[in-house]
Write a protein that holds these residues in place. Structure first.
Motif, PDB file in Angstrom:
ATOM      1  N   THR A 116      57.700  63.742  15.655  1.00 22.99           N
ATOM      2  CA  THR A 116      58.994  63.080  15.770  1.00 22.99           C
ATOM      3  C   THR A 116      59.929  63.935  16.627  1.00 22.99           C
ATOM      4  O   THR A 116      60.625  63.427  17.524  1.00 22.99           O
ATOM      5  CB  THR A 116      59.612  62.855  14.378  1.00 22.99           C
ATOM      6  OG1 THR A 116      58.654  62.164  13.568  1.00 22.99           O
ATOM      7  CG2 THR A 116      60.874  62.030  14.465  1.00 22.99           C
ATOM      8  N   SER A 135      62.008  54.761  24.898  1.00 21.65           N
ATOM      9  CA  SER A 135      61.595  54.728  23.497  1.00 21.65           C
ATOM     10  C   SER A 135      60.202  55.333  23.384  1.00 21.65           C
ATOM     11  O   SER A 135      59.387  55.195  24.299  1.00 21.65           O
ATOM     12  CB  SER A 135      61.553  53.299  22.977  1.00 21.65           C
ATOM     13  OG  SER A 135      62.824  52.709  23.094  1.00 21.65           O
ATOM     14  N   ALA A 152      60.591  51.583  17.431  1.00 25.40           N
ATOM     15  CA  ALA A 152      61.474  52.607  18.009  1.00 25.40           C
ATOM     16  C   ALA A 152      62.589  51.954  18.824  1.00 25.40           C
ATOM     17  O   ALA A 152      63.715  52.421  18.849  1.00 25.40           O
ATOM     18  CB  ALA A 152      60.665  53.553  18.886  1.00 25.40           C
ATOM     19  N   GLN A 155      64.846  49.401  15.869  1.00 23.76           N
ATOM     20  CA  GLN A 155      65.539  49.894  14.678  1.00 23.76           C
ATOM     21  C   GLN A 155      66.363  51.131  15.039  1.00 23.76           C
ATOM     22  O   GLN A 155      65.812  52.214  15.256  1.00 23.76           O
ATOM     23  CB  GLN A 155      64.514  50.187  13.583  1.00 23.76           C
ATOM     24  CG  GLN A 155      63.730  48.916  13.237  1.00 23.76           C
ATOM     25  CD  GLN A 155      62.807  49.082  12.049  1.00 23.76           C
ATOM     26  OE1 GLN A 155      62.136  50.093  11.908  1.00 23.76           O
ATOM     27  NE2 GLN A 155      62.791  48.069  11.195  1.00 23.76           N
ATOM     28  N   TYR A 157      68.263  53.161  13.531  1.00 23.67           N
ATOM     29  CA  TYR A 157      68.261  54.382  12.725  1.00 23.67           C
ATOM     30  C   TYR A 157      67.123  55.339  13.095  1.00 23.67           C
ATOM     31  O   TYR A 157      67.157  56.528  12.781  1.00 23.67           O
ATOM     32  CB  TYR A 157      68.196  54.040  11.229  1.00 23.67           C
ATOM     33  CG  TYR A 157      66.839  53.598  10.726  1.00 23.67           C
ATOM     34  CD1 TYR A 157      65.933  54.543  10.211  1.00 23.67           C
ATOM     35  CD2 TYR A 157      66.437  52.260  10.766  1.00 23.67           C
ATOM     36  CE1 TYR A 157      64.683  54.151   9.746  1.00 23.67           C
ATOM     37  CE2 TYR A 157      65.196  51.869  10.320  1.00 23.67           C
ATOM     38  CZ  TYR A 157      64.327  52.808   9.804  1.00 23.67           C
ATOM     39  OH  TYR A 157      63.086  52.432   9.361  1.00 23.67           O
ATOM     40  N   LEU A 158      66.107  54.832  13.784  1.00 26.74           N
ATOM     41  CA  LEU A 158      64.976  55.687  14.158  1.00 26.74           C
ATOM     42  C   LEU A 158      65.329  56.629  15.310  1.00 26.74           C
ATOM     43  O   LEU A 158      64.590  57.586  15.578  1.00 26.74           O
ATOM     44  CB  LEU A 158      63.777  54.826  14.566  1.00 26.74           C
ATOM     45  CG  LEU A 158      63.093  54.054  13.430  1.00 26.74           C
ATOM     46  CD1 LEU A 158      62.077  53.075  14.002  1.00 26.74           C
ATOM     47  CD2 LEU A 158      62.410  55.009  12.457  1.00 26.74           C
ATOM     48  N   GLN A 162      59.373  56.484  16.838  1.00 27.42           N
ATOM     49  CA  GLN A 162      58.664  56.109  15.614  1.00 27.42           C
ATOM     50  C   GLN A 162      57.277  56.721  15.666  1.00 27.42           C
ATOM     51  O   GLN A 162      56.540  56.547  16.638  1.00 27.42           O
ATOM     52  CB  GLN A 162      58.556  54.579  15.499  1.00 27.42           C
ATOM     53  CG  GLN A 162      57.587  54.082  14.445  1.00 27.42           C
ATOM     54  CD  GLN A 162      58.195  54.051  13.044  1.00 27.42           C
ATOM     55  OE1 GLN A 162      58.994  53.188  12.720  1.00 27.42           O
ATOM     56  NE2 GLN A 162      57.806  55.006  12.205  1.00 27.42           N
ATOM     57  N   LYS A 173      55.030  48.227   7.713  1.00 27.02           N
ATOM     58  CA  LYS A 173      55.816  47.603   8.789  1.00 27.02           C
ATOM     59  C   LYS A 173      55.068  46.483   9.504  1.00 27.02           C
ATOM     60  O   LYS A 173      55.675  45.662  10.185  1.00 27.02           O
ATOM     61  CB  LYS A 173      56.236  48.663   9.805  1.00 27.02           C
ATOM     62  CG  LYS A 173      57.334  49.577   9.272  1.00 27.02           C
ATOM     63  CD  LYS A 173      58.009  50.338  10.376  1.00 27.02           C
ATOM     64  CE  LYS A 173      59.366  50.856   9.882  1.00 27.02           C
ATOM     65  NZ  LYS A 173      60.080  51.640  10.898  1.00 27.02           N
TER      66      LYS A 173
END
Length: 420
Positions: A116, A135, A152, A155, A157-158, A162, A173
């Motif tokens: 990440t 992304s 990615a 969303q 918040y990511l 991802q 998911k």
DNA sequence: TCTGGGGTCCTAGGACCC
DNA sequence: TCTGGGGTCCTAGGACCC
């Protein structure tokens, strides 16, 4: 592990790099001839613009929301793509440039890393180097990496990254991915899959690969395995092109043979230049023409023809002659032509070409002339010299009403910054 | 009025061989 | 009366991708 890195709203983002006023506004970029929407900013997506939609059907929406509508500037996008790919390919020795705005990185040996964090570093590096947002999706198979990227991008918040370390991490998911959004599953197959009750990625992951092989084909079977975490698709080598296609829709309807010949010979010239650029020879040429299939009133005609060259060649003279010969064979008087194109077929590279005892290869290919031609046009600009048959009328010219400058590829069009 | 361009891969079926 | 078995290569068409 694979990473898929994808530029967000690529063409729109390229425009925004050089025109920051577009930031925060709804922007769409059109296909050639200002026909269809091929890129949308998030604001434009929110307004309901669809990919591939003809823009004339949405003029009201454009007006009501002051949408910025741009013609496509492929020289700019191609150049920006090259910069992004150069930077991205530094993140792993194994990579595959998959499209103008996507790259797969092979992450074998990176398993222990904080992936990440690695993804976030990639994003920051590209943003700093090019001002383009990307992304990052990371997973054990290419298909799952695509799905990771899907999240990615959507969303917030990511933070644009991802990671699925294992297939099981993706499971929760998968049910939120519609079957038609899976890589490799298009319109036709998704409707067939839906009839079988397979509506999302989780349904497909739970299917049997063997059954899918029987009911569909080997590609869908591989997709099933990839969703389950078994990697079937490896990074691919950049293969040399097998064909070169150059085609255009016309800005105006064309009826005369000479105008069509002008268009076709221009396309053939471009194709021949590309061919020499990649050091290949073509074995034949396909020429096609068609009227406007959307026009209800006009009578329709479409046809194509393939011609083989005596010997594989990259000589514009030979290619032009065949193109005209082909066009003569398929041209019919009395139609309004809307599109034409040529394809150079069965390309072979320099060193695999079989010599013919009775033919002087360089002479056949007019090598000295072609080299001179390419050198001059390279140095002084496209079409500084051209063959007479290519003409100057341009009766077929494209519509391009709002194209941005070639900021990065033309000295005359550099961005100018003024201090006030 | 107006609807892009450039690719790849797979499969089935036909033609052909012995 | 009755007509095989095993294979390759090529092509067109259909699917997919961005």
């Amino acid at each position: 592990m694979f990473a898929l890195i994808d530029c967000n709203n690529f063409y729109v983002s390229c425009e925004r790099v050089f025109n920051p006023k577009l930031e925060g506004k709804p922007v769409v970029v059109l296909s050639n001839n200002d026909g269809c929407v091929v890129a949308r900013s998030n604001e434009a997506k929110a307004l309901g613009f669809k990919m591939g939609e003809p823009i004339f059907q949405r003029r009201d929406l454009v007006r009501a929301n002051k949408v910025v509508v741009l013609s496509s500037n492929f020289r700019l996008y191609g150049d920006m793509s090259g910069r992004v790919m150069t930077l991205l390919s530094g993140f792993s020795p194994d990579y595959e440039i998959y499209s103008i705005d996507e790259i797969f990185l092979g992450l074998k040996g990176y398993e222990k890393w904080d992936l990440t964090e690695y993804g976030k570093q990639i994003r920051e590096y590209i943003l700093q180097g090019t001002r383009l947002p990307v992304s990052v999706g990371i997973a054990p198979t290419k298909t799952l990496a695509k799905i990771a990227n899907f999240f990615a991008k959507r969303q917030v918040y990511l933070g644009g990254v991802q990671v699925f370390r294992q297939a099981s991490d993706a499971k929760a998911k998968l049910m939120h991915v519609d079957v038609e959004d899976i890589w490799g599953i298009g319109r036709k197959w998704s409707s067939k899959l839906r009839q079988l009750g397979i509506c999302n990625a989780l349904d497909l992951a739970n299917a049997s690969a063997i059954e899918m092989r029987k009911k569909f084909n080997v590609m869908i079977a591989k997709t099933v395995l990839e969703l389950q975490g078994t990697s079937c698709l490896d990074l691919e080598e950049v293969a040399p092109r097998k064909n070169i296609l150059v085609s255009r829709s016309f800005g105006y309807k064309i009826e005369k043979f000479n105008d069509l010949r002008e268009a076709v010979t221009n396309f053939a010239t471009i194709a021949a230049e590309k061919l020499r650029g990649q050091h290949s020879y073509a074995c034949g040429i396909m020429v096609f023409v068609r009227t406007n299939p959307f026009s209800q009133m006009a009578s329709q005609y479409s046809n194509s023809i393939c011609l083989k060259f005596v010997k594989e060649t990259n000589n514009t003279v030979v290619i032009l002659k065949s193109a005209v010969l082909g066009l003569q064979a398929i041209f019919r008087q009395g139609y309004q032509y809307k599109k034409a194109g040529i394809m150079l077929l069965d390309l072979v590279s320099n060193n695999t070409s079989q010599e013919d005892f009775f033919i002087d290869h360089d002479k056949l290919n007019n090598k000295v002339l072609m080299d001179a031609l390419d050198e001059i046009n390279d140095k002084y600009g496209k079409k500084t010299i051209q063959f007479a048959v290519c003409g100057v009328r341009k009766a077929w010219g494209m519509h391009q009403e709002n194209i941005s400058p070639a900021y990065t590829t033309n000295w005359q069009e550099l961005l100018i910054v003024r201090a006030n």
